[in-house]
Design a protein around this motif. Structure first.
Motif, PDB file in Angstrom:
ATOM      1  N   ILE A 215      -2.884   3.703  -3.228  1.00  0.00           N
ATOM      2  CA  ILE A 215      -2.847   2.702  -4.299  1.00  0.00           C
ATOM      3  C   ILE A 215      -2.124   1.469  -3.786  1.00  0.00           C
ATOM      4  CG2 ILE A 215      -0.720   3.540  -5.369  1.00  0.00           C
ATOM      5  CD1 ILE A 215      -3.484   2.768  -7.636  1.00  0.00           C
ATOM      6  N   GLY A 216      -2.525   0.326  -4.253  1.00  0.00           N
ATOM      7  CA  GLY A 216      -1.838  -0.917  -3.927  1.00  0.00           C
ATOM      8  C   GLY A 216      -0.991  -1.347  -5.116  1.00  0.00           C
ATOM      9  N   ILE A 217       0.225  -1.777  -4.855  1.00  0.00           N
ATOM     10  CA  ILE A 217       1.109  -2.262  -5.916  1.00  0.00           C
ATOM     11  C   ILE A 217       1.541  -3.668  -5.567  1.00  0.00           C
ATOM     12  CG2 ILE A 217       3.244  -1.905  -7.199  1.00  0.00           C
ATOM     13  CD1 ILE A 217       3.110   1.050  -6.431  1.00  0.00           C
ATOM     14  N   ASP A 218       1.169  -4.611  -6.416  1.00  0.00           N
ATOM     15  CA  ASP A 218       1.599  -5.997  -6.236  1.00  0.00           C
ATOM     16  C   ASP A 218       2.901  -6.194  -7.003  1.00  0.00           C
ATOM     17  OD1 ASP A 218      -0.503  -6.804  -4.649  1.00  0.00           O
ATOM     18  OD2 ASP A 218      -1.728  -7.456  -6.327  1.00  0.00           O
TER      19      ASP A 218
ATOM     20  N   ILE B 273      -7.574  -0.774  -3.233  1.00  0.00           N
ATOM     21  CA  ILE B 273      -7.620  -1.142  -1.820  1.00  0.00           C
ATOM     22  C   ILE B 273      -9.098  -1.175  -1.436  1.00  0.00           C
ATOM     23  CG2 ILE B 273      -6.885  -0.517   0.509  1.00  0.00           C
ATOM     24  CD1 ILE B 273      -4.579  -1.168  -1.426  1.00  0.00           C
ATOM     25  N   LEU B 274      -9.556  -2.282  -0.928  1.00  0.00           N
ATOM     26  CA  LEU B 274     -10.962  -2.479  -0.610  1.00  0.00           C
ATOM     27  C   LEU B 274     -11.497  -1.326   0.238  1.00  0.00           C
ATOM     28  CD1 LEU B 274     -13.298  -4.449  -0.987  1.00  0.00           C
ATOM     29  CD2 LEU B 274     -12.634  -5.539   1.143  1.00  0.00           C
ATOM     30  N   GLY B 275     -12.555  -0.705  -0.249  1.00  0.00           N
ATOM     31  CA  GLY B 275     -13.177   0.410   0.459  1.00  0.00           C
ATOM     32  C   GLY B 275     -12.578   1.756   0.094  1.00  0.00           C
ATOM     33  N   LEU B 276     -11.450   1.757  -0.600  1.00  0.00           N
ATOM     34  CA  LEU B 276     -10.775   3.016  -0.948  1.00  0.00           C
ATOM     35  C   LEU B 276     -10.569   3.136  -2.460  1.00  0.00           C
ATOM     36  CD1 LEU B 276      -8.029   2.963   1.847  1.00  0.00           C
ATOM     37  CD2 LEU B 276     -10.204   4.191   1.870  1.00  0.00           C
TER      38      LEU B 276
ATOM     39  N   VAL C 294       0.847  -1.185   0.000  1.00  0.00           N
ATOM     40  CA  VAL C 294       0.000   0.000   0.000  1.00  0.00           C
ATOM     41  C   VAL C 294       0.886   1.240   0.000  1.00  0.00           C
ATOM     42  CG1 VAL C 294      -1.769   1.285   1.259  1.00  0.00           C
ATOM     43  CG2 VAL C 294      -1.851  -1.211   1.194  1.00  0.00           C
ATOM     44  N   VAL C 295       0.627   2.128  -0.958  1.00  0.00           N
ATOM     45  CA  VAL C 295       1.429   3.344  -1.114  1.00  0.00           C
ATOM     46  C   VAL C 295       0.528   4.557  -0.888  1.00  0.00           C
ATOM     47  CG1 VAL C 295       2.778   4.714  -2.743  1.00  0.00           C
ATOM     48  CG2 VAL C 295       2.970   2.223  -2.758  1.00  0.00           C
ATOM     49  N   THR C 296       0.999   5.506  -0.089  1.00  0.00           N
ATOM     50  CA  THR C 296       0.276   6.754   0.140  1.00  0.00           C
ATOM     51  C   THR C 296       0.976   7.855  -0.649  1.00  0.00           C
ATOM     52  OG1 THR C 296      -0.354   6.022   2.349  1.00  0.00           O
ATOM     53  CG2 THR C 296      -0.517   8.382   1.887  1.00  0.00           C
TER      54      THR C 296
END
Length: 128
Positions: free
Chosen positions: A97-100, A87-90, A53-55
């Motif tokens: 953002i989520g980065i796999d 991201i669930l809910g966001l 998770v990146v802010t």
């Protein structure tokens, strides 16, 4: 596979990706996302991030504007494609953002995240 064969394969992959970018073919080791809409100005910046998770900081509000859109992308050339996820809910929030990208993959601990924030003026125009 021998070390020489591995090196040659890596070199060939780099040349193929480089040539593909020159003719407008998307880099197969990149991913990106656009949220929101375009504004009346943009702010571009880069961040070094790892997977997870990146802010992302809101740089529009610092200059009397509001953030109305955000375009982010990153590449991990010739190693492994990082994948953006919600991201669930966001899902519709800017700045998260989520980065796999597996942490055991070369390059995933230091991804260059390119951010383009679309800003819209919140101050009324000055009349003169």
């Amino acid at each position: 596979m021998s070390p020489l064969a591995c090196s040659l394969l890596a070199l060939t992959t780099l040349f193929a990706v480089s040539d593909a970018e020159k003719v407008g073919v998307p880099n197969p080791f990149c991913d990106g996302r656009m949220k929101g809409t375009e504004g009346d100005s943009v702010i571009n910046f880069e961040m070094t991030v790892s997977g997870g998770v990146v802010t992302i900081p809101d740089k529009c509000s610092r200059v009397g504007k509001e953030l109305v859109g955000e375009n982010v992308n990153t590449c991990n050339t010739s190693n492994s494609k990082p994948l953006f996820r919600s991201i669930l809910g966001l899902e519709n929030n800017f700045g998260i953002i989520g980065i796999d990208c597996p942490t055991n993959t070369i390059g995933c601990m230091a991804l260059k995240l390119k951010v383009m924030q679309h800003c819209k003026s919140i101050l009324p125009p000055v009349r003169g």
